[in-house]
Design an enzyme around this catalytic site. Structure first.
Site: not given
Ligand SMILES: [Zn+2]
Length: 334
Positions: A94, A280
């Site tokens: 990522d 998150s």
């Molecule tokens: Zn991202």
């Protein structure tokens, strides 16, 4: 050089093609530790969903990249133990920020990498992305590029201001670079504070912030320019208010944390958006469960007694996302 194929992992090409045609999206869940990985694999295996395990630069620094790679290899075996005979698990970098980092991931068994040159001038983004694609494609590793800037904070990725992807750039960018998928900016944002209160309205009944809607008109324009091309949404946690409330109830302090409403993500998943990144929400679930145990059982000091409930709550959250938001359950090829 380790090929992901020997680890039982897959790249994202085939899963994306099916997701676009099938009107659903593949979950891309970040992981940093064993409990998160167990919860992701349990949820995706039991629901027969393809899944992308995401490793950020921050995760590599926290957990050690070698260990993370072996954990992903272990995840394939774990999925089989759970009765998933042909799991489709991609291991994805990522927000890779350099050619060297992407190369090192390709070389150690990642099946997919993101090169994020979105903060660079356009021509430099094209050149860097193309360099990564040229290397990765030699090993059949898929590459995600990015155009447009998301606001918010994600590990070491910080941007004050967002700007939407310019639809007039997408054809040039994808054809010059050869990327396999494109992350775009249409109003999603990293972190648990996706919007400032002044960007939102407030629900008079609950007092909660209501975020501005995603720019579906920009997405539509991009899809018209690139028919059938895999689109990726970053920063797509919905920041479930039940977890925020739980955290605040048990001594935390997350005022006005707000995310992307799940109905909007569901709508996006039905389009050419075929990868939705969620990080998150798992952090929130983990923290909420741990805080609850600490308050209710202050004498507890066995980490399994608070990481266990955290794992259970994350698994429940992942299952909900797979079934109700992404629609990727029962979508394994075999
Ligand atoms: Zn991202």
């Amino acid at each position: 050089m380790v090929s992901y194929k020997t680890l039982g992992l897959v790249n994202t090409r085939d899963m994306f093609a099916r997701a676009i045609n099938g009107g659903y999206a593949i979950p891309a869940f970040n992981f940093n530790n064993m409990e998160q990985l167990q919860a992701i694999i349990k949820a995706s295996s039991e629901l027969k969903s393809p899944v992308i395990l995401q490793v950020s630069k921050g995760a590599r620094n926290y957990a050690n990249q070698t260990l993370l790679r072996y954990m992903a290899e272990g995840a394939v075996q774990y999925a089989k133990e759970l009765g998933c005979n042909h799991p489709e698990i991609a291991l994805h970098l990522d927000h890779g920020d350099s050619f060297e980092l992407c190369k090192s991931c390709v070389d150690m068994g990642f099946s997919s990498v993101m090169i994020d040159g979105s903060s660079l001038p356009y021509d430099e983004n094209v050149a860097l992305t193309k360099k990564v694609v040229d290397y990765a494609h030699q090993y059949d590793v898929t590459v995600e590029g990015e155009l447009g800037v998301l606001a918010g904070v994600e590990d070491e990725v910080v941007a004050e201001e967002s700007h939407y992807t310019k639809p007039e750039e997408v054809i040039d960018f994808t054809s010059k670079t050869g990327v396999d998928s494109l992350a775009i900016s249409i109003g999603t944002s990293h972190g648990a504070y996706k919007f400032k209160p002044e960007q939102c309205t407030r629900d008079p009944k609950t007092g909660r912030l209501v975020p501005p809607p995603l720019a579906f008109d920009v997405l539509d324009e991009i899809m018209k320019k690139l028919p059938g091309f895999p689109i990726v949404l970053h920063g797509s946690s919905s920041v479930p208010q039940e977890y925020v409330d739980m955290i605040n109830k048990y001594g935390g302090k997350l005022p006005d944390a707000v995310g992307i409403p799940e109905e909007q993500l569901r709508k996006a998943a039905k389009s050419a958006v075929c990868k939705i990144n969620i990080d998150s929400d798992s952090r929130l679930a983990f923290t909420a469960a741990v805080r609850k145990v600490f308050v209710e059982k202050p004498a507890e000091f066995d980490p399994r007694k608070y990481c266990g409930p955290a794992r259970d709550l994350m698994e429940e959250m992942y299952k909900h996302k797979i079934i109700d938001v992404l629609g990727s359950d029962n979508k394994l090829a075999q």
